[in-house]
Design a protein around this motif. Sequence first.
Motif, PDB file in Angstrom:
ATOM      1  N   ILE A 180       0.830  -1.149   0.025  1.00 38.23           N
ATOM      2  CA  ILE A 180      -0.050  -0.013  -0.126  1.00 38.23           C
ATOM      3  C   ILE A 180       0.985   1.351   0.194  1.00 38.23           C
ATOM      4  CG2 ILE A 180      -1.676   1.268   1.379  1.00 38.23           C
ATOM      5  CD1 ILE A 180      -2.938  -1.434   2.253  1.00 38.23           C
ATOM      6  N   ARG A 181       1.852   1.112   0.920  1.00 39.52           N
ATOM      7  CA  ARG A 181       2.736   2.221   1.092  1.00 39.52           C
ATOM      8  C   ARG A 181       3.522   2.596  -0.506  1.00 39.52           C
ATOM      9  NH1 ARG A 181       5.965   3.490   6.157  1.00 39.52           N
ATOM     10  NH2 ARG A 181       7.210   5.278   5.470  1.00 39.52           N
ATOM     11  N   CYS A 182       3.883   1.580  -1.097  1.00 38.46           N
ATOM     12  CA  CYS A 182       4.601   1.621  -2.654  1.00 38.46           C
ATOM     13  C   CYS A 182       3.629   1.927  -3.375  1.00 38.46           C
ATOM     14  CB  CYS A 182       5.198   0.345  -2.832  1.00 38.46           C
ATOM     15  SG  CYS A 182       6.650   0.051  -1.725  1.00 38.46           S
ATOM     16  N   GLY A 183       2.014   1.914  -3.265  1.00 36.93           N
ATOM     17  CA  GLY A 183       1.091   2.206  -4.381  1.00 36.93           C
ATOM     18  C   GLY A 183       0.994   0.936  -5.143  1.00 36.93           C
ATOM     19  N   ARG A 184       1.232  -0.239  -4.736  1.00 37.76           N
ATOM     20  CA  ARG A 184       1.356  -1.430  -5.343  1.00 37.76           C
ATOM     21  C   ARG A 184       0.606  -2.745  -5.172  1.00 37.76           C
ATOM     22  NH1 ARG A 184       5.538  -2.536  -9.169  1.00 37.76           N
ATOM     23  NH2 ARG A 184       3.855  -4.038  -9.666  1.00 37.76           N
ATOM     24  N   GLU A 185      -0.538  -2.312  -4.474  1.00 41.72           N
ATOM     25  CA  GLU A 185      -1.529  -3.330  -3.737  1.00 41.72           C
ATOM     26  C   GLU A 185      -2.060  -4.194  -4.809  1.00 41.72           C
ATOM     27  OE1 GLU A 185      -3.638   0.684  -2.757  1.00 41.72           O
ATOM     28  OE2 GLU A 185      -1.580   0.021  -3.412  1.00 41.72           O
ATOM     29  N   ASP A 186      -2.284  -3.818  -6.043  1.00 44.46           N
ATOM     30  CA  ASP A 186      -2.590  -4.627  -7.044  1.00 44.46           C
ATOM     31  C   ASP A 186      -1.677  -5.579  -7.541  1.00 44.46           C
ATOM     32  OD1 ASP A 186      -0.859  -2.421  -8.117  1.00 44.46           O
ATOM     33  OD2 ASP A 186      -1.605  -2.588  -9.979  1.00 44.46           O
TER      34      ASP A 186
END
Length: 186
Positions: A146-152
Amino acid sequence: MPLWPSGLLVIGDAICSFDPIYGQGITVAAAEAAELGKALADQAASAQADASPPGWERKLLRRFASIVLPAWWTIVVADMKWPGVAYEGPLSRRGIAFCQSYLDIARKQALQGGDMELFGPILGVQGLDLPPSALFGEEAVRSILIRCGREDWLEEILEPGESLRMFLERNLPFAPDCSRAPNEVS
């Protein structure tokens, strides 16, 4: 070894020797020495202080394995990225690929994104100052992605119907939610 010789105990590089470039060997040996100290203190305090219980060496070696495995795993993950390095063993290739990609995502955010707060757990786990769960526990993985914007990214990794917890338990060689760092002495 199914029949470990009574009275034989190995420690440090005799169990597992690490590439010195990673700087983990002495930390692992110190953690093993601390475990040995605890085992000897327990033995001295027990009613059987003058006689070792059968198989105490094997029990202690299992404790040593819980120290060695996370450290060795981080080295395998790192070394498998080099061209020409092949791994033939029981560890999950899916787990290795997951960790390589996951650590690339986290390192990119930490280094290129200037997120030094995120770099702390990466160094902490690799330096054996933090337990593996600081990076590879279910909560940590979700939080970092989530912090990296990569939860997908997890959608690409997980199979239909597979939870992250299930994936981690099946594909990482240590309990991802273990709470003790290898060099943490209690």
